[in-house]
Design a protein around this motif. Structure first.
Motif, PDB file in Angstrom:
ATOM      1  N   GLN A  65       5.873 -55.091   0.340  1.00  0.00           N
ATOM      2  CA  GLN A  65       6.199 -54.892  -1.070  1.00  0.00           C
ATOM      3  C   GLN A  65       5.278 -53.856  -1.710  1.00  0.00           C
ATOM      4  OE1 GLN A  65       6.014 -58.912  -2.536  1.00  0.00           O
ATOM      5  NE2 GLN A  65       8.221 -59.205  -2.301  1.00  0.00           N
ATOM      6  N   ALA A  66       4.000 -53.887  -1.356  1.00  0.00           N
ATOM      7  CA  ALA A  66       3.057 -52.909  -1.906  1.00  0.00           C
ATOM      8  C   ALA A  66       3.414 -51.495  -1.445  1.00  0.00           C
ATOM      9  CB  ALA A  66       1.629 -53.262  -1.489  1.00  0.00           C
ATOM     10  N   MET A  67       3.817 -51.360  -0.212  1.00  0.00           N
ATOM     11  CA  MET A  67       4.169 -50.035   0.300  1.00  0.00           C
ATOM     12  C   MET A  67       5.496 -49.557  -0.292  1.00  0.00           C
ATOM     13  SD  MET A  67       2.774 -50.296   4.179  1.00  0.00           S
ATOM     14  CE  MET A  67       2.521 -48.540   4.383  1.00  0.00           C
ATOM     15  N   ALA A  68       6.441 -50.468  -0.443  1.00  0.00           N
ATOM     16  CA  ALA A  68       7.729 -50.103  -1.052  1.00  0.00           C
ATOM     17  C   ALA A  68       7.544 -49.718  -2.514  1.00  0.00           C
ATOM     18  CB  ALA A  68       8.709 -51.255  -0.923  1.00  0.00           C
ATOM     19  N   ALA A  69       6.629 -50.388  -3.206  1.00  0.00           N
ATOM     20  CA  ALA A  69       6.365 -50.070  -4.614  1.00  0.00           C
ATOM     21  C   ALA A  69       5.806 -48.662  -4.764  1.00  0.00           C
ATOM     22  CB  ALA A  69       5.397 -51.084  -5.203  1.00  0.00           C
ATOM     23  N   ARG A  70       5.149 -48.160  -3.754  1.00  0.00           N
ATOM     24  CA  ARG A  70       4.606 -46.798  -3.790  1.00  0.00           C
ATOM     25  C   ARG A  70       5.606 -45.771  -3.263  1.00  0.00           C
ATOM     26  NH1 ARG A  70       0.952 -50.256  -4.170  1.00  0.00           N
ATOM     27  NH2 ARG A  70      -1.137 -49.921  -4.934  1.00  0.00           N
ATOM     28  N   GLY A  71       6.802 -46.228  -2.925  1.00  0.00           N
ATOM     29  CA  GLY A  71       7.853 -45.306  -2.495  1.00  0.00           C
ATOM     30  C   GLY A  71       7.695 -44.797  -1.078  1.00  0.00           C
ATOM     31  N   LEU A  72       6.948 -45.499  -0.257  1.00  0.00           N
ATOM     32  CA  LEU A  72       6.743 -45.048   1.121  1.00  0.00           C
ATOM     33  C   LEU A  72       7.969 -45.358   1.974  1.00  0.00           C
ATOM     34  CD1 LEU A  72       3.087 -46.285   1.630  1.00  0.00           C
ATOM     35  CD2 LEU A  72       3.876 -43.972   1.208  1.00  0.00           C
ATOM     36  N   PRO A  73       8.360 -44.444   2.841  1.00  0.00           N
ATOM     37  CA  PRO A  73       9.520 -44.704   3.696  1.00  0.00           C
ATOM     38  C   PRO A  73       9.173 -45.724   4.779  1.00  0.00           C
ATOM     39  CG  PRO A  73       8.512 -42.632   4.291  1.00  0.00           C
ATOM     40  CD  PRO A  73       7.788 -43.126   3.056  1.00  0.00           C
ATOM     41  N   TYR A  74      10.213 -46.381   5.319  1.00  0.00           N
ATOM     42  CA  TYR A  74       9.993 -47.291   6.438  1.00  0.00           C
ATOM     43  C   TYR A  74       9.415 -46.502   7.597  1.00  0.00           C
ATOM     44  CZ  TYR A  74      13.157 -50.405   3.934  1.00  0.00           C
ATOM     45  OH  TYR A  74      13.745 -51.191   3.001  1.00  0.00           O
ATOM     46  N   GLY A  75       8.523 -47.139   8.350  1.00  0.00           N
ATOM     47  CA  GLY A  75       7.948 -46.452   9.488  1.00  0.00           C
ATOM     48  C   GLY A  75       6.716 -47.156  10.010  1.00  0.00           C
ATOM     49  N   TYR A  76       5.943 -46.422  10.760  1.00  0.00           N
ATOM     50  CA  TYR A  76       4.757 -46.954  11.423  1.00  0.00           C
ATOM     51  C   TYR A  76       3.502 -46.429  10.728  1.00  0.00           C
ATOM     52  CZ  TYR A  76       7.888 -48.489  15.068  1.00  0.00           C
ATOM     53  OH  TYR A  76       8.895 -49.114  15.751  1.00  0.00           O
ATOM     54  N   TYR A  77       2.619 -47.352  10.343  1.00  0.00           N
ATOM     55  CA  TYR A  77       1.396 -47.031   9.622  1.00  0.00           C
ATOM     56  C   TYR A  77       0.234 -47.795  10.243  1.00  0.00           C
ATOM     57  CZ  TYR A  77       4.697 -45.500   6.046  1.00  0.00           C
ATOM     58  OH  TYR A  77       5.727 -44.866   5.373  1.00  0.00           O
ATOM     59  N   TRP A  78      -0.970 -47.355   9.921  1.00  0.00           N
ATOM     60  CA  TRP A  78      -2.145 -48.155  10.232  1.00  0.00           C
ATOM     61  C   TRP A  78      -2.765 -48.581   8.907  1.00  0.00           C
ATOM     62  CZ3 TRP A  78      -6.372 -46.050   7.993  1.00  0.00           C
ATOM     63  CH2 TRP A  78      -6.441 -44.672   7.856  1.00  0.00           C
ATOM     64  N   LEU A  79      -3.451 -49.715   8.912  1.00  0.00           N
ATOM     65  CA  LEU A  79      -4.050 -50.265   7.702  1.00  0.00           C
ATOM     66  C   LEU A  79      -5.400 -50.853   8.050  1.00  0.00           C
ATOM     67  CD1 LEU A  79      -3.704 -51.084   4.677  1.00  0.00           C
ATOM     68  CD2 LEU A  79      -2.723 -53.225   5.522  1.00  0.00           C
ATOM     69  N   GLN A  80      -6.411 -50.456   7.299  1.00  0.00           N
ATOM     70  CA  GLN A  80      -7.750 -51.001   7.483  1.00  0.00           C
ATOM     71  C   GLN A  80      -7.926 -52.203   6.558  1.00  0.00           C
ATOM     72  OE1 GLN A  80     -10.068 -47.528   6.559  1.00  0.00           O
ATOM     73  NE2 GLN A  80     -10.006 -46.785   8.661  1.00  0.00           N
ATOM     74  N   PRO A  81      -8.883 -53.086   6.852  1.00  0.00           N
ATOM     75  CA  PRO A  81      -9.086 -54.270   6.007  1.00  0.00           C
ATOM     76  C   PRO A  81      -9.400 -53.944   4.539  1.00  0.00           C
ATOM     77  CG  PRO A  81     -10.254 -54.528   8.073  1.00  0.00           C
ATOM     78  CD  PRO A  81      -9.732 -53.114   8.042  1.00  0.00           C
ATOM     79  N   ASN A  82      -9.975 -52.778   4.271  1.00  0.00           N
ATOM     80  CA  ASN A  82     -10.301 -52.423   2.885  1.00  0.00           C
ATOM     81  C   ASN A  82      -9.097 -51.861   2.126  1.00  0.00           C
ATOM     82  OD1 ASN A  82     -10.022 -49.896   3.992  1.00  0.00           O
ATOM     83  ND2 ASN A  82     -12.077 -49.186   3.457  1.00  0.00           N
ATOM     84  N   GLY A  83      -7.941 -51.738   2.780  1.00  0.00           N
ATOM     85  CA  GLY A  83      -6.724 -51.264   2.114  1.00  0.00           C
ATOM     86  C   GLY A  83      -6.392 -49.811   2.375  1.00  0.00           C
ATOM     87  N   ASN A  84      -7.296 -49.064   3.005  1.00  0.00           N
ATOM     88  CA  ASN A  84      -6.980 -47.678   3.347  1.00  0.00           C
ATOM     89  C   ASN A  84      -5.864 -47.663   4.381  1.00  0.00           C
ATOM     90  OD1 ASN A  84      -8.961 -46.733   1.653  1.00  0.00           O
ATOM     91  ND2 ASN A  84     -10.470 -46.457   3.275  1.00  0.00           N
ATOM     92  N   TRP A  85      -4.931 -46.754   4.211  1.00  0.00           N
ATOM     93  CA  TRP A  85      -3.810 -46.671   5.138  1.00  0.00           C
ATOM     94  C   TRP A  85      -3.523 -45.219   5.494  1.00  0.00           C
ATOM     95  CZ3 TRP A  85       0.549 -43.910   3.954  1.00  0.00           C
ATOM     96  CH2 TRP A  85       0.762 -43.593   2.617  1.00  0.00           C
ATOM     97  N   GLY A  86      -2.767 -45.070   6.578  1.00  0.00           N
ATOM     98  CA  GLY A  86      -2.350 -43.745   7.018  1.00  0.00           C
ATOM     99  C   GLY A  86      -1.179 -43.886   7.965  1.00  0.00           C
ATOM    100  N   PHE A  87      -0.697 -42.743   8.443  1.00  0.00           N
ATOM    101  CA  PHE A  87       0.434 -42.733   9.358  1.00  0.00           C
ATOM    102  C   PHE A  87      -0.055 -42.928  10.781  1.00  0.00           C
ATOM    103  CE2 PHE A  87       1.650 -40.127   5.721  1.00  0.00           C
ATOM    104  CZ  PHE A  87       2.810 -40.791   5.331  1.00  0.00           C
ATOM    105  N   GLU A  88       0.665 -43.728  11.543  1.00  0.00           N
ATOM    106  CA  GLU A  88       0.279 -43.974  12.924  1.00  0.00           C
ATOM    107  C   GLU A  88       0.248 -42.657  13.692  1.00  0.00           C
ATOM    108  OE1 GLU A  88       2.294 -46.198  16.594  1.00  0.00           O
ATOM    109  OE2 GLU A  88       1.793 -47.515  14.920  1.00  0.00           O
ATOM    110  N   GLY A  89      -0.814 -42.460  14.465  1.00  0.00           N
ATOM    111  CA  GLY A  89      -0.977 -41.232  15.231  1.00  0.00           C
ATOM    112  C   GLY A  89      -1.805 -40.184  14.510  1.00  0.00           C
TER     113      GLY A  89
END
Length: 100
Positions: free
Chosen positions: A47-71
């Motif tokens: 829900q948090a990612m959808a609220a930011r308008g991110l497309p479906y896909g593969y991501y990485w997420l750190q415990p502090n909330g930082n995220w990025g695209f897989e690879g």
């Protein structure tokens, strides 16, 4: 009297067509999800990612909330951080600016 093979072959054709349709739809729906660290995302994270308008896909997420695209190791954002206000993004007029 109709031969049984004709009715049976029609039934088989319809069953194969229905199975093919269901398999195609299921495969298409399998892509409509967020995957975080190679696992399906929890509902709150999705829900948090959808609220930011991110497309479906593969991501990485750190415990502090930082995220990025897989690879890619670049940090793109933080899902727990607040979004900048309109004035911080320069999308609001200053007082009296419209009257000038």
């Amino acid at each position: 009297m109709k031969p049984m093979t004709s009715t049976r072959s029609k039934l088989v054709v319809w069953l194969v067509a229905a199975f093919g349709f269901v398999a195609t739809v299921s495969a298409a729906r399998a892509q409509d999800w967020y995957y975080i660290n190679r696992q399906p995302a929890s509902l709150s994270v999705a829900q948090a990612m959808a609220a930011r308008g991110l497309p479906y896909g593969y991501y990485w997420l750190q415990p502090n909330g930082n995220w990025g695209f897989e690879g890619n190791s670049d940090v793109v954002g933080n899902i727990y951080g607040r979004r900048p206000s309109l004035s911080e993004r320069g999308l609001l007029y200053s007082p009296g600016e419209l009257l000038r």
